[in-house]
Design a protein around this motif. Structure first.
Motif, PDB file in Angstrom:
ATOM      1  N   MET A  90       0.849  -1.204   0.000  1.00  0.00           N
ATOM      2  CA  MET A  90       0.000   0.000   0.000  1.00  0.00           C
ATOM      3  C   MET A  90       0.878   1.246   0.000  1.00  0.00           C
ATOM      4  O   MET A  90       1.972   1.235   0.561  1.00  0.00           O
ATOM      5  CB  MET A  90      -0.921   0.009   1.213  1.00  0.00           C
ATOM      6  N   TYR A 116      -3.365   5.476   5.005  1.00  0.00           N
ATOM      7  CA  TYR A 116      -3.535   4.578   3.857  1.00  0.00           C
ATOM      8  C   TYR A 116      -5.025   4.380   3.587  1.00  0.00           C
ATOM      9  O   TYR A 116      -5.823   4.284   4.531  1.00  0.00           O
ATOM     10  CB  TYR A 116      -2.901   3.209   4.130  1.00  0.00           C
ATOM     11  N   SER A 117      -5.404   4.299   2.336  1.00  0.00           N
ATOM     12  CA  SER A 117      -6.804   4.032   1.995  1.00  0.00           C
ATOM     13  C   SER A 117      -7.178   2.636   2.473  1.00  0.00           C
ATOM     14  O   SER A 117      -6.481   1.660   2.193  1.00  0.00           O
ATOM     15  CB  SER A 117      -7.027   4.139   0.484  1.00  0.00           C
ATOM     16  N   THR A 159     -10.057   1.112   1.711  1.00  0.00           N
ATOM     17  CA  THR A 159     -10.936   0.447   0.748  1.00  0.00           C
ATOM     18  C   THR A 159     -10.370   0.576  -0.653  1.00  0.00           C
ATOM     19  O   THR A 159      -9.502   1.421  -0.911  1.00  0.00           O
ATOM     20  CB  THR A 159     -12.350   1.070   0.782  1.00  0.00           C
ATOM     21  N   GLN A 160     -10.861  -0.281  -1.551  1.00  0.00           N
ATOM     22  CA  GLN A 160     -10.444  -0.210  -2.944  1.00  0.00           C
ATOM     23  C   GLN A 160     -11.603  -0.606  -3.854  1.00  0.00           C
ATOM     24  O   GLN A 160     -12.533  -1.291  -3.435  1.00  0.00           O
ATOM     25  CB  GLN A 160      -9.243  -1.127  -3.197  1.00  0.00           C
ATOM     26  N   ASP A 161     -11.529  -0.171  -5.095  1.00  0.00           N
ATOM     27  CA  ASP A 161     -12.580  -0.430  -6.072  1.00  0.00           C
ATOM     28  C   ASP A 161     -12.275  -1.733  -6.807  1.00  0.00           C
ATOM     29  O   ASP A 161     -11.158  -1.936  -7.280  1.00  0.00           O
ATOM     30  CB  ASP A 161     -12.639   0.737  -7.067  1.00  0.00           C
ATOM     31  N   HIS A 162     -13.274  -2.630  -6.895  1.00  0.00           N
ATOM     32  CA  HIS A 162     -13.060  -3.905  -7.582  1.00  0.00           C
ATOM     33  C   HIS A 162     -13.774  -3.961  -8.941  1.00  0.00           C
ATOM     34  O   HIS A 162     -13.850  -5.020  -9.553  1.00  0.00           O
ATOM     35  CB  HIS A 162     -13.504  -5.079  -6.705  1.00  0.00           C
ATOM     36  N   ARG A 222     -15.113   8.437   3.777  1.00  0.00           N
ATOM     37  CA  ARG A 222     -13.997   7.573   3.371  1.00  0.00           C
ATOM     38  C   ARG A 222     -13.280   7.021   4.600  1.00  0.00           C
ATOM     39  O   ARG A 222     -13.260   7.656   5.658  1.00  0.00           O
ATOM     40  CB  ARG A 222     -13.004   8.355   2.503  1.00  0.00           C
TER      41      ARG A 222
END
Length: 324
Positions: free
Chosen positions: A1, A21-22, A24-27, A107
């Motif tokens: 990350m 750090y983010s 979540t993430q987009d799938h 977020r």
């Protein structure tokens, strides 16, 4: 990350350097726009309406317009703001965690402590866990002052940006202002449906069906091209059964309960069948037990016959003596 921000948590005189750090993430499958006829990519260009030139992103500034006057704000102007220069996540107060409505969450970010601040980080984390409180914080990120909730998330601290109060709308609907009356029977049936569908939340049991189907479609298109029959691959959409003629709310809830029971019974598989088999065996055992006493009663009958036979024997002997 990769860290998206570097700063420090401050509460009282304590300073805890951290990295953001983010969480979540987009799938989603990445798609782009093309010209349908020849497949050419559609590109967007930033064009100046005064000179007509295509402008590079680095040469674009921001501006505010009011009453016909335009104020240009350069990147240096924005960086000069005191808040933008701040690198602190300032703890304002500690509140009970249940008082923050989930509708305000925006977020989510993980916080990693600096090597020299591991103990202070662990102390704050354990304190938040034991007190069951969340720290309300203020910080600046990507040219915005943000409100946030700093809370324990397992073995790490999580920072969740919150929407400001004026960013959450009121539910201004007539149906909410004048709610219809709900009968006791309807509430009882609705509660029955809720109990019937009750379970512990397990997010790994759920999948994004649209993205799975989209990946299947992409793979089929790569293999078969335009010759792919999409309708044959995925089939037609099934029609909803038993909903068009359902008018009564209680009846609709009753049918829902029955449908969910059938669904759970079919998903349980053989386990349910074994239980049913065990249930059917029990009455047979009871019947067998009921028959055994009948067999015992037959025994006294034989003893009675034996007694009568014994009585007849002396009588015969007496008759023989007389005849002699």
């Amino acid at each position: 990350m990769r860290a998206v921000w570097t700063g420090a948590i401050t509460f009282g005189l304590v300073n805890v350097p951290v990295k953001l750090y983010s969480a979540t993430q987009d799938h989603d499958v990445s798609l782009h726009q093309v010209h349908g006829e020849d497949g050419g990519r559609i590109r967007y260009q930033r064009t100046c309406e005064v000179c007509g030139k295509t402008i590079e992103y680095a040469d674009i500034d921001k501006a505010y317009e009011e009453g016909g006057a335009t104020v240009v704000l350069t990147a240096d102007d924005l960086k000069a703001l005191p808040v933008e220069r701040s690198r602190e996540i300032e703890v304002v107060e500690f509140v009970p965690s249940e008082q923050i409505d989930p509708v305000r969450f925006d977020r989510s970010y993980f916080l990693e402590p600096d090597a020299n601040a591991a103990k202070a980080y662990a102390l704050l984390l354990e304190t938040l866990k034991e007190t069951e409180r969340t720290a309300v914080v203020q910080f600046s990120l990507r040219q915005k002052t943000r409100l946030g909730a700093l809370r324990a998330y397992g073995d790490v601290m999580m920072l969740q940006s919150l929407l400001w109060d004026d960013e959450v709308r009121e539910a201004d609907f007539d149906a909410v202002k004048n709610p219809p009356k709900v009968s006791a029977g309807e509430k009882k049936m609705a509660s029955s449906l809720v109990e019937n569908m009750a379970a512990d939340f397990a997010p790994d049991r759920f999948t994004d069906d649209y993205q799975e189907q989209l990946r299947t479609l992409v793979a089929a298109k790569l293999e078969q091209g335009d010759a792919l029959d999409t309708a044959a691959t995925f089939g037609e959409e099934p029609e909803a059964e038993g909903t068009a003629d359902v008018i009564d709310l209680v009846e609709a809830l009753r049918r829902s309960v029955e449908a969910n029971r059938e669904k759970r019974a079919s998903s349980s598989g053989g386990a349910g069948g074994e239980k049913e088999g065990a249930a059917t065996k029990k009455p047979t055992a009871k019947k067998a037990a009921a028959k055994k006493p009948a067999a015992k009663k037959a025994a006294p009958k034989k003893t009675a016959e034996k007694k009568s036979a014994d009585k007849k024997a002396p009588a015969k002997k007496a008759a023989a003596k007389k005849s002699a």
